[in-house]
Design a protein around this motif. Structure first.
Motif, PDB file in Angstrom:
ATOM      1  N   THR A  45     -40.066 -31.815  -9.841  1.00  0.00           N
ATOM      2  CA  THR A  45     -40.440 -30.906  -8.761  1.00  0.00           C
ATOM      3  C   THR A  45     -39.272 -30.115  -8.194  1.00  0.00           C
ATOM      4  N   ASN A  46     -38.053 -30.572  -8.434  1.00  0.00           N
ATOM      5  CA  ASN A  46     -36.908 -29.935  -7.771  1.00  0.00           C
ATOM      6  C   ASN A  46     -35.758 -29.737  -8.753  1.00  0.00           C
ATOM      7  N   LEU A  47     -36.100 -29.202  -9.919  1.00  0.00           N
ATOM      8  CA  LEU A  47     -35.129 -29.031 -10.991  1.00  0.00           C
ATOM      9  C   LEU A  47     -34.901 -27.555 -11.276  1.00  0.00           C
ATOM     10  N   GLU A  48     -33.637 -27.123 -11.217  1.00  0.00           N
ATOM     11  CA  GLU A  48     -33.223 -25.804 -11.670  1.00  0.00           C
ATOM     12  C   GLU A  48     -32.492 -25.969 -12.999  1.00  0.00           C
ATOM     13  N   MET A  49     -32.811 -25.112 -13.941  1.00  0.00           N
ATOM     14  CA  MET A  49     -32.155 -25.202 -15.239  1.00  0.00           C
ATOM     15  C   MET A  49     -31.346 -23.936 -15.491  1.00  0.00           C
ATOM     16  N   PHE A  50     -30.073 -24.123 -15.816  1.00  0.00           N
ATOM     17  CA  PHE A  50     -29.183 -23.024 -16.138  1.00  0.00           C
ATOM     18  C   PHE A  50     -28.889 -23.102 -17.639  1.00  0.00           C
ATOM     19  N   LEU A  51     -29.652 -22.340 -18.404  1.00  0.00           N
ATOM     20  CA  LEU A  51     -29.537 -22.341 -19.859  1.00  0.00           C
ATOM     21  C   LEU A  51     -28.678 -21.149 -20.253  1.00  0.00           C
ATOM     22  N   ILE A  52     -27.507 -21.430 -20.787  1.00  0.00           N
ATOM     23  CA  ILE A  52     -26.487 -20.395 -20.967  1.00  0.00           C
ATOM     24  C   ILE A  52     -26.345 -20.053 -22.440  1.00  0.00           C
ATOM     25  N   ASP A  53     -26.759 -18.844 -22.786  1.00  0.00           N
ATOM     26  CA  ASP A  53     -26.721 -18.375 -24.168  1.00  0.00           C
ATOM     27  C   ASP A  53     -25.268 -18.090 -24.562  1.00  0.00           C
ATOM     28  N   ASN A  54     -24.757 -18.891 -25.474  1.00  0.00           N
ATOM     29  CA  ASN A  54     -23.350 -18.789 -25.879  1.00  0.00           C
ATOM     30  C   ASN A  54     -23.221 -18.298 -27.325  1.00  0.00           C
ATOM     31  N   ARG A  55     -24.279 -17.669 -27.847  1.00  0.00           N
ATOM     32  CA  ARG A  55     -24.279 -17.269 -29.256  1.00  0.00           C
ATOM     33  C   ARG A  55     -23.310 -16.131 -29.536  1.00  0.00           C
ATOM     34  N   ASP A  56     -23.203 -15.190 -28.640  1.00  0.00           N
ATOM     35  CA  ASP A  56     -22.365 -14.020 -28.903  1.00  0.00           C
ATOM     36  C   ASP A  56     -20.885 -14.301 -28.648  1.00  0.00           C
ATOM     37  N   GLU A  57     -20.596 -14.911 -27.494  1.00  0.00           N
ATOM     38  CA  GLU A  57     -19.193 -15.099 -27.116  1.00  0.00           C
ATOM     39  C   GLU A  57     -18.598 -16.397 -27.630  1.00  0.00           C
ATOM     40  N   ASN A  58     -19.440 -17.408 -27.826  1.00  0.00           N
ATOM     41  CA  ASN A  58     -18.967 -18.715 -28.283  1.00  0.00           C
ATOM     42  C   ASN A  58     -17.775 -19.204 -27.440  1.00  0.00           C
ATOM     43  N   LYS A  59     -17.953 -19.178 -26.152  1.00  0.00           N
ATOM     44  CA  LYS A  59     -16.905 -19.610 -25.225  1.00  0.00           C
ATOM     45  C   LYS A  59     -16.719 -21.122 -25.283  1.00  0.00           C
ATOM     46  N   ALA A  60     -15.541 -21.566 -24.875  1.00  0.00           N
ATOM     47  CA  ALA A  60     -15.308 -22.998 -24.724  1.00  0.00           C
ATOM     48  C   ALA A  60     -16.255 -23.547 -23.668  1.00  0.00           C
ATOM     49  N   ILE A  61     -16.801 -24.720 -23.920  1.00  0.00           N
ATOM     50  CA  ILE A  61     -17.743 -25.312 -22.974  1.00  0.00           C
ATOM     51  C   ILE A  61     -17.095 -25.537 -21.616  1.00  0.00           C
ATOM     52  N   SER A  62     -15.824 -25.909 -21.611  1.00  0.00           N
ATOM     53  CA  SER A  62     -15.113 -26.116 -20.342  1.00  0.00           C
ATOM     54  C   SER A  62     -15.113 -24.842 -19.499  1.00  0.00           C
ATOM     55  N   LYS A  63     -14.983 -23.683 -20.133  1.00  0.00           N
ATOM     56  CA  LYS A  63     -14.989 -22.409 -19.400  1.00  0.00           C
ATOM     57  C   LYS A  63     -16.379 -22.089 -18.872  1.00  0.00           C
ATOM     58  N   ILE A  64     -17.396 -22.390 -19.649  1.00  0.00           N
ATOM     59  CA  ILE A  64     -18.770 -22.155 -19.199  1.00  0.00           C
ATOM     60  C   ILE A  64     -19.090 -23.031 -17.992  1.00  0.00           C
ATOM     61  N   TYR A  65     -18.732 -24.298 -18.076  1.00  0.00           N
ATOM     62  CA  TYR A  65     -18.986 -25.199 -16.960  1.00  0.00           C
ATOM     63  C   TYR A  65     -18.219 -24.765 -15.714  1.00  0.00           C
ATOM     64  N   ASN A  66     -16.975 -24.362 -15.865  1.00  0.00           N
ATOM     65  CA  ASN A  66     -16.187 -23.903 -14.712  1.00  0.00           C
ATOM     66  C   ASN A  66     -16.782 -22.650 -14.086  1.00  0.00           C
ATOM     67  N   SER A  67     -17.297 -21.761 -14.912  1.00  0.00           N
ATOM     68  CA  SER A  67     -17.928 -20.559 -14.387  1.00  0.00           C
ATOM     69  C   SER A  67     -19.120 -20.918 -13.508  1.00  0.00           C
ATOM     70  N   PHE A  68     -19.899 -21.890 -13.955  1.00  0.00           N
ATOM     71  CA  PHE A  68     -21.009 -22.358 -13.130  1.00  0.00           C
ATOM     72  C   PHE A  68     -20.497 -22.920 -11.810  1.00  0.00           C
ATOM     73  N   LEU A  69     -19.475 -23.773 -11.872  1.00  0.00           N
ATOM     74  CA  LEU A  69     -18.944 -24.399 -10.661  1.00  0.00           C
ATOM     75  C   LEU A  69     -18.346 -23.375  -9.705  1.00  0.00           C
ATOM     76  N   ASP A  70     -17.705 -22.356 -10.236  1.00  0.00           N
ATOM     77  CA  ASP A  70     -17.087 -21.328  -9.399  1.00  0.00           C
ATOM     78  C   ASP A  70     -18.122 -20.476  -8.666  1.00  0.00           C
ATOM     79  N   ASN A  71     -19.291 -20.342  -9.253  1.00  0.00           N
ATOM     80  CA  ASN A  71     -20.301 -19.441  -8.695  1.00  0.00           C
ATOM     81  C   ASN A  71     -21.436 -20.151  -7.969  1.00  0.00           C
TER      82      ASN A  71
END
Length: 271
Positions: A45-71
């Motif tokens: 009932t109280n779930l938000e899902m942030f599904l991050i398409d990494n197909r084009d940039e293929n960023k490091a997972i650590s950078k993707i997670y930090n971007s989420f935390l920063d924003n």
């Protein structure tokens, strides 16, 4: 990042725990199969899902997670679940999260080093089934321990509360790309912030196994060398290998089999 919400349907109303599920992906089929069509996630009932398409940039997972935390808006407290796209819940996340301490960091599988006068032992803790590349199911990560404290958690799934992130300004080290970014966060949290790490048991499946062997061995060992230099006087356990500068030099030898490392840890053998 805009969260994804399921369409309205019968929900799981026993417990409603604010939760953000963060999943980067490069294979859309995995997201559809294990996330979007997951019956346990769909009824939360109280779930938000942030599904991050990494197909084009293929960023490091650590950078993707930090971007989420920063924003993220930290005025809205929530449990964060950082998971791989091939990680599948076989139980309701809210049932798990409602029992957890906001001041600790959790995951389904953790590892712990034990010391006595004459030897060092290693033990994995927690529960997660794994599937190999031939779709065979293995009970590689089910371990019974009364004490579920851990040094580090496996990167398949990390659970941490937003208030803990905010208080300690925790971030992932972006020098780690695919390997050891979660293990490093755990070690940093222990050494520099006094945060406890624990494995917490729940039903789940990690749908890839032993990908580190052969293809990723050199990459992993390069990351391991960096982590060992970062913590030169420490020795911790990881789900794949011992971690820290006190690790024997043989552990950074590219000829050292990852299968052997897992076997030794699983059987709590001395290196």
């Amino acid at each position: 990042l805009a969260p994804y919400f399921f369409e309205k349907e019968e929900k799981h109303d026993e417990r409603s725990v604010p939760t953000a599920l963060i999943v980067p992906y490069i294979d859309e089929n995995l997201i559809n199969k294990y996330i979007l069509k997951n019956p346990f996630l769909k009824k939360e009932t109280n779930l938000e899902m942030f599904l991050i398409d990494n197909r084009d940039e293929n960023k490091a997972i650590s950078k993707i997670y930090n971007s989420f935390l920063d924003n993220y808006n930290y005025e809205k407290e929530s449990w964060f679940i950082f998971a791989h796209s091939d990680f599948e819940f076989l139980s309701f996340p809210s049932d798990i999260l409602s029992k957890l301490d906001k001041n600790k960091i959790y995951g389904p599988v953790g590892s712990k080093a034990y010391f006595d006068r004459y030897k060092v032992g290693y033990a994995n803790k927690g529960q997660a089934f794994e599937k190999d590349m031939n779709n065979n199911l293995h009970d590689n990560f089910t371990y019974e321990y009364q004490d579920m404290s851990a040094d580090t958690l496996d990167c398949m799934c990390l659970i941490i509360h937003s208030s803990l992130i905010k208080e300690h300004k925790l971030r992932f080290d972006e020098n780690f790309n695919f390997d050891l970014y979660v293990e490093d966060l755990c070690i940093n949290s222990i050494l520099n912030h006094g945060i406890n790490i624990e494995a917490t048991r729940f039903n789940c499946v990690h749908h890839s196994s032993y990908v580190i062997e052969r293809k990723y061995r050199k990459t992993y060992l390069n990351q391991l060398s960096y982590l060992n230099e970062k913590y030169p006087t420490s020795l911790f356990a990881g789900s794949v290998s011992p971690l820290g500068g006190k690790v024997m030099p043989a552990m950074t030898n590219s000829e050292f089999s990852m299968y052997k490392i897992r076997y030794e840890i699983k059987n709590k053998k001395k290196f």
